[in-house]
Scaffold this motif. Structure first.
Motif, PDB file in Angstrom:
ATOM      1  N   ILE A   1       0.957  -1.046   0.049  1.00  0.00           N
ATOM      2  CA  ILE A   1       0.133  -0.040  -0.096  1.00  0.00           C
ATOM      3  C   ILE A   1       0.873   1.462   0.102  1.00  0.00           C
ATOM      4  O   ILE A   1       1.737   1.370   0.936  1.00  0.00           O
ATOM      5  CB  ILE A   1      -0.860  -0.051   1.196  1.00  0.00           C
ATOM      6  CG1 ILE A   1      -1.891  -1.223   1.119  1.00  0.00           C
ATOM      7  CG2 ILE A   1      -2.067   1.186   1.292  1.00  0.00           C
ATOM      8  CD1 ILE A   1      -2.813  -1.459   2.604  1.00  0.00           C
TER       9      ILE A   1
ATOM     10  N   TRP B   1      -1.424   8.609   3.713  1.00  0.00           N
ATOM     11  CA  TRP B   1      -2.445   8.124   4.311  1.00  0.00           C
ATOM     12  C   TRP B   1      -1.963   7.749   5.969  1.00  0.00           C
ATOM     13  O   TRP B   1      -0.892   7.332   6.425  1.00  0.00           O
ATOM     14  CB  TRP B   1      -2.635   6.801   3.757  1.00  0.00           C
ATOM     15  CG  TRP B   1      -3.084   6.932   2.480  1.00  0.00           C
ATOM     16  CD1 TRP B   1      -2.767   6.539   1.125  1.00  0.00           C
ATOM     17  CD2 TRP B   1      -4.701   7.339   2.052  1.00  0.00           C
ATOM     18  NE1 TRP B   1      -3.582   6.802   0.260  1.00  0.00           N
ATOM     19  CE2 TRP B   1      -4.765   7.313   0.822  1.00  0.00           C
ATOM     20  CE3 TRP B   1      -5.735   7.464   2.868  1.00  0.00           C
ATOM     21  CZ2 TRP B   1      -6.103   7.383   0.186  1.00  0.00           C
ATOM     22  CZ3 TRP B   1      -6.977   7.845   2.088  1.00  0.00           C
ATOM     23  CH2 TRP B   1      -6.964   7.764   0.997  1.00  0.00           C
TER      24      TRP B   1
ATOM     25  N   VAL C   1      -3.288   5.121   8.700  1.00  0.00           N
ATOM     26  CA  VAL C   1      -4.033   3.765   8.321  1.00  0.00           C
ATOM     27  C   VAL C   1      -4.712   3.970  10.072  1.00  0.00           C
ATOM     28  O   VAL C   1      -4.034   3.605  10.951  1.00  0.00           O
ATOM     29  CB  VAL C   1      -3.501   2.701   8.302  1.00  0.00           C
ATOM     30  CG1 VAL C   1      -4.321   1.493   8.437  1.00  0.00           C
ATOM     31  CG2 VAL C   1      -2.797   2.803   6.771  1.00  0.00           C
TER      32      VAL C   1
ATOM     33  N   LEU D   1     -13.640   7.123   7.333  1.00  0.00           N
ATOM     34  CA  LEU D   1     -12.563   7.042   5.815  1.00  0.00           C
ATOM     35  C   LEU D   1     -12.697   8.605   5.336  1.00  0.00           C
ATOM     36  O   LEU D   1     -13.647   9.148   5.256  1.00  0.00           O
ATOM     37  CB  LEU D   1     -13.193   6.337   4.872  1.00  0.00           C
ATOM     38  CG  LEU D   1     -12.417   6.422   3.696  1.00  0.00           C
ATOM     39  CD1 LEU D   1     -11.143   5.730   3.559  1.00  0.00           C
ATOM     40  CD2 LEU D   1     -13.277   5.399   2.705  1.00  0.00           C
TER      41      LEU D   1
ATOM     42  N   LEU E   1      -7.186   5.874   6.056  1.00  0.00           N
ATOM     43  CA  LEU E   1      -7.615   4.838   5.433  1.00  0.00           C
ATOM     44  C   LEU E   1      -7.875   3.867   6.218  1.00  0.00           C
ATOM     45  O   LEU E   1      -7.164   3.786   7.328  1.00  0.00           O
ATOM     46  CB  LEU E   1      -6.347   4.546   4.602  1.00  0.00           C
ATOM     47  CG  LEU E   1      -6.369   3.392   3.262  1.00  0.00           C
ATOM     48  CD1 LEU E   1      -7.373   3.924   2.456  1.00  0.00           C
ATOM     49  CD2 LEU E   1      -5.035   3.163   2.746  1.00  0.00           C
TER      50      LEU E   1
ATOM     51  N   TYR F   1     -12.557  -2.096   5.157  1.00  0.00           N
ATOM     52  CA  TYR F   1     -13.897  -2.332   4.755  1.00  0.00           C
ATOM     53  C   TYR F   1     -14.744  -2.745   5.880  1.00  0.00           C
ATOM     54  O   TYR F   1     -14.283  -3.754   6.446  1.00  0.00           O
ATOM     55  CB  TYR F   1     -14.162  -2.967   3.679  1.00  0.00           C
ATOM     56  CG  TYR F   1     -13.708  -2.371   2.127  1.00  0.00           C
ATOM     57  CD1 TYR F   1     -14.535  -1.467   1.438  1.00  0.00           C
ATOM     58  CD2 TYR F   1     -12.421  -2.787   1.716  1.00  0.00           C
ATOM     59  CE1 TYR F   1     -14.039  -1.049   0.173  1.00  0.00           C
ATOM     60  CE2 TYR F   1     -11.695  -2.309   0.314  1.00  0.00           C
ATOM     61  CZ  TYR F   1     -12.589  -1.422  -0.169  1.00  0.00           C
ATOM     62  OH  TYR F   1     -12.388  -0.622  -1.336  1.00  0.00           O
TER      63      TYR F   1
ATOM     64  N   GLN G   1     -11.553  -6.606  -1.818  1.00  0.00           N
ATOM     65  CA  GLN G   1     -11.822  -5.850  -0.576  1.00  0.00           C
ATOM     66  C   GLN G   1     -11.249  -6.850   0.715  1.00  0.00           C
ATOM     67  O   GLN G   1     -10.490  -6.231   1.621  1.00  0.00           O
ATOM     68  CB  GLN G   1     -13.184  -5.751  -0.531  1.00  0.00           C
ATOM     69  CG  GLN G   1     -13.782  -4.691  -1.205  1.00  0.00           C
ATOM     70  CD  GLN G   1     -15.307  -4.609  -1.211  1.00  0.00           C
ATOM     71  OE1 GLN G   1     -16.108  -5.545  -0.518  1.00  0.00           O
ATOM     72  NE2 GLN G   1     -15.750  -3.453  -1.649  1.00  0.00           N
TER      73      GLN G   1
ATOM     74  N   PHE H   1      -7.676  -6.305   0.594  1.00  0.00           N
ATOM     75  CA  PHE H   1      -7.115  -5.102   1.194  1.00  0.00           C
ATOM     76  C   PHE H   1      -7.000  -5.037   2.600  1.00  0.00           C
ATOM     77  O   PHE H   1      -6.357  -4.355   3.394  1.00  0.00           O
ATOM     78  CB  PHE H   1      -8.353  -3.892   0.530  1.00  0.00           C
ATOM     79  CG  PHE H   1      -7.899  -2.505   1.131  1.00  0.00           C
ATOM     80  CD1 PHE H   1      -6.986  -1.663   0.625  1.00  0.00           C
ATOM     81  CD2 PHE H   1      -8.713  -1.988   2.219  1.00  0.00           C
ATOM     82  CE1 PHE H   1      -6.796  -0.617   1.112  1.00  0.00           C
ATOM     83  CE2 PHE H   1      -8.436  -0.942   2.912  1.00  0.00           C
ATOM     84  CZ  PHE H   1      -7.351   0.113   2.257  1.00  0.00           C
TER      85      PHE H   1
ATOM     86  N   ILE I   1      -4.317  -4.076   5.127  1.00  0.00           N
ATOM     87  CA  ILE I   1      -4.572  -2.909   5.893  1.00  0.00           C
ATOM     88  C   ILE I   1      -4.551  -3.319   7.454  1.00  0.00           C
ATOM     89  O   ILE I   1      -4.066  -2.613   8.486  1.00  0.00           O
ATOM     90  CB  ILE I   1      -5.728  -2.111   5.619  1.00  0.00           C
ATOM     91  CG1 ILE I   1      -5.794  -0.973   6.043  1.00  0.00           C
ATOM     92  CG2 ILE I   1      -6.911  -2.887   6.388  1.00  0.00           C
ATOM     93  CD1 ILE I   1      -4.817  -0.044   5.059  1.00  0.00           C
TER      94      ILE I   1
ATOM     95  N   ARG J   1      -9.398   4.135  -2.053  1.00  0.00           N
ATOM     96  CA  ARG J   1      -9.573   3.167  -1.479  1.00  0.00           C
ATOM     97  C   ARG J   1      -9.738   1.688  -2.286  1.00  0.00           C
ATOM     98  O   ARG J   1      -9.125   0.568  -2.439  1.00  0.00           O
ATOM     99  CB  ARG J   1     -10.354   2.858  -0.262  1.00  0.00           C
ATOM    100  CG  ARG J   1     -10.360   1.578   0.669  1.00  0.00           C
ATOM    101  CD  ARG J   1     -11.157   1.640   1.849  1.00  0.00           C
ATOM    102  NE  ARG J   1     -12.541   1.859   1.658  1.00  0.00           N
ATOM    103  CZ  ARG J   1     -13.553   1.735   2.448  1.00  0.00           C
ATOM    104  NH1 ARG J   1     -13.195   1.661   3.719  1.00  0.00           N
ATOM    105  NH2 ARG J   1     -14.800   1.762   2.100  1.00  0.00           N
ATOM    106  N   ASP J   2     -10.689   1.825  -3.131  1.00  0.00           N
ATOM    107  CA  ASP J   2     -11.122   0.860  -4.276  1.00  0.00           C
ATOM    108  C   ASP J   2      -9.925   0.610  -5.149  1.00  0.00           C
ATOM    109  O   ASP J   2      -9.685  -0.722  -5.592  1.00  0.00           O
ATOM    110  CB  ASP J   2     -12.238   1.302  -4.927  1.00  0.00           C
ATOM    111  CG  ASP J   2     -13.622   1.281  -3.979  1.00  0.00           C
ATOM    112  OD1 ASP J   2     -13.517   0.619  -2.846  1.00  0.00           O
ATOM    113  OD2 ASP J   2     -14.605   1.907  -4.432  1.00  0.00           O
TER     114      ASP J   2
END
Length: 515
Positions: A296, A383, A385, A392, A397, A400, A409, A412, A416, A497-498
């Motif tokens: 990331i 970012w 996290v 968000l 960041l 989901y 997702q 991710f 994350i 993010r997507d």
């Protein structure tokens, strides 16, 4: 003895010398008997002889009477003096007896009080024996120096002949003297103070100008190394102040004061040096470390919030009530919050301390100075996290949080999550190293932020200098955050993010833990 009538008295005794001449009673008698001159002459001659003799005898008798009167008076006077001396002797004897009785009585009273003083001395014998020879010597020198400096004599309650003595309770410092000795092993020192001797010496050197005190006339100041050691050992072990007092040979109130003073000095002197937001060069290094580990890009730190248990405050206790902690421990719990942002090496780059435990992570973030700086545009292409408890945003960041996630997702969230673990692990190391954060503290609520700030600074120093942690110090941190109702604050952040999730999956950077 009667004195004869006028025929026996001398004519001179009845003469009257006046201005008009002399008058004699015997001369008139001579004129009266003028006819019998011869007879009278003979008779007068005889009478003269007789009168002379009587005169002599009368004078002798008067003198004798006067002498007798004088002798009687002298005898009476002598008798009076004799009687007076006897009475005086008796009075003096009685007075001496009474004085002796009074002296004996006062001697008995003095003996009684002496026995009482000896009894008090025997009761205080243990305290007198416990006073150290060094303290007594210093006190005697101080008293003598003070007496030599003063112009007048020194008086005390028991008299001018006694001097006041300063009693100092003797406490054993053997444990600290042993730890402070050069021959003390570095491993044992690190086990006690959570850091090596070299790191401890560096901290003492940095804090010396701020915590050093001058010696006074009453006693010598506590050395800098001992002051810092009291604070660090108290933070590291979380032991009560009475145990700190026994370890370092100091009073309980003195130890409490030292902890607060050293923590304040750490916050003032060391926090600007060891807790600061990275500049351009350091930030680039942090981004590269996170990207190489997770894939990331532009991650500048991991944000996490933990709760520090406290005793219920008297004022506004409901604001500090921690619902999540109460449900977990099954008893009413109160806390204050500690929010921190850490880099890849678990070093704090920003902290926010002291908000009540009833606030959510989102509310705490919005109250922080970091949030105010970020909303002003100071975080570009960076970012931070957070967890599901954070919203968000353009610079925050988060994973989901909805149901039925796609493969991208899931990938991710897995990556994350690794960054989240960095922040959570930093707080686990913070609480594991400084055990005072694991239980309710004795520090007052208004003084607690200074102590927490000092713990964060000392944590950074240990992490920067590579001070490892022993396995028994491992501590588990529980998540107290609540997912906010509106987790999406920015449409651009949703798209970013997507995009990151898509790249992780299609470029082979995502793991397979979700499969």
């Amino acid at each position: 003895m009667e004195i004869g009538s006028f025929p026996f008295l001398s004519p001179e005794g009845f003469s009257n010398n006046g201005e008009g001449g002399e008058f004699s009673w015997f001369q008139e008698m001579e004129n009266w008997f003028n006819g019998n001159g011869k007879k009278k002459g003979r008779k007068d001659g005889e009478e003269s002889l007789v009168n002379e003799e009587l005169k002599k005898n009368g004078s002798r008798d008067i003198t004798s009477s006067i002498l007798l009167l004088d002798d009687g008076a002298k005898q009476e006077q002598h008798q009076w003096f004799t009687d007076s001396n006897q009475e005086r002797a008796v009075f003096e004897a009685n007075y001496k007896n009474e004085v002796q009785e009074m002296n004996d009585y006062f001697d008995q009273i003095q003996s009684h009080y002496t026995e009482m003083n000896e009894l008090d001395d025997s009761r205080n014998k243990r305290a007198r024996k416990s006073s150290s020879p060094v303290a007594n010597t210093a006190t005697a020198a101080l008293v003598s120096a003070g007496n030599s400096d003063n112009a007048g004599p020194s008086h005390s309650g028991s008299g001018s002949g006694h001097q006041r003595r300063l009693w100092v309770k003797d406490r054993s410092k053997d444990w600290w003297d042993k730890c402070n000795h050069p021959d003390f092993s570095d491993e044992e020192f690190k086990r006690a103070f959570r850091m090596s001797k070299a790191t401890f010496d560096m901290i003492c050197e940095e804090l010396e100008p701020a915590v050093m005190k001058k010696n006074t006339m009453l006693r010598d100041a506590i050395p800098v190394r001992q002051r810092v050691a009291v604070c660090i050992w108290r933070l590291a072990t979380g032991e009560p102040l009475r145990m700190v007092s026994k370890r370092f040979g100091l009073g309980i109130s003195t130890c409490h004061k030292l902890v607060l003073e050293v923590c304040a000095a750490i916050k003032t002197v060391l926090m600007p040096k060891f807790v600061q937001w990275p500049d351009g060069t350091k930030m680039k290094k942090i981004k590269d470390e996170f990207e190489s580990a997770t894939g990331i890009p532009n991650v500048g730190g991991s944000i996490y919030t933990t709760h520090i248990p406290i005793i219920a405050p008297k004022a506004n206790a409901s604001a500090y009530f921690n619902k999540t902690l109460t449900e977990r421990t099954q008893k009413n719990s109160y806390s204050i919050t500690l929010q921190g942002i850490v880099d890849k090496n678990c070093v704090f780059t920003d902290v926010c301390i002291g908000w009540p435990g009833s606030m959510s992570n989102e509310q705490i973030l919005e109250k922080s100075a970091f949030y105010q700086s970020a909303t002003k545009g100071h975080l570009k292409d960076i970012w931070v996290v957070g967890s599901k408890g954070h919203p968000l945003m353009d610079w925050v960041l988060v994973p989901y949080s909805h149901q039925n996630l796609t493969w991208a997702q899931h990938a991710f969230n897995e990556k994350i999550g690794e960054i989240e673990k960095v922040g959570k692990g930093a707080f686990a190391r913070l609480k594991g190293r400084w055990s005072c954060l694991q239980k309710r503290t004795e520090v007052k609520l208004q003084e607690l932020p200074v102590v927490l700030g000092a713990c964060c600074v000392l944590h950074n120093i240990c992490e920067i200098r590579g001070e490892g942690m022993e396995a028994e110090l491992k501590f588990e941190v529980f998540d107290d955050d609540v997912i906010p109702e509106n987790n999406l604050r920015s449409r651009a952040a949703v798209q970013a993010r997507d995009h990151i999730a898509h790249n992780l999956l299609h470029h082979g950077l995502a793991g397979t833990g979700f499969l």
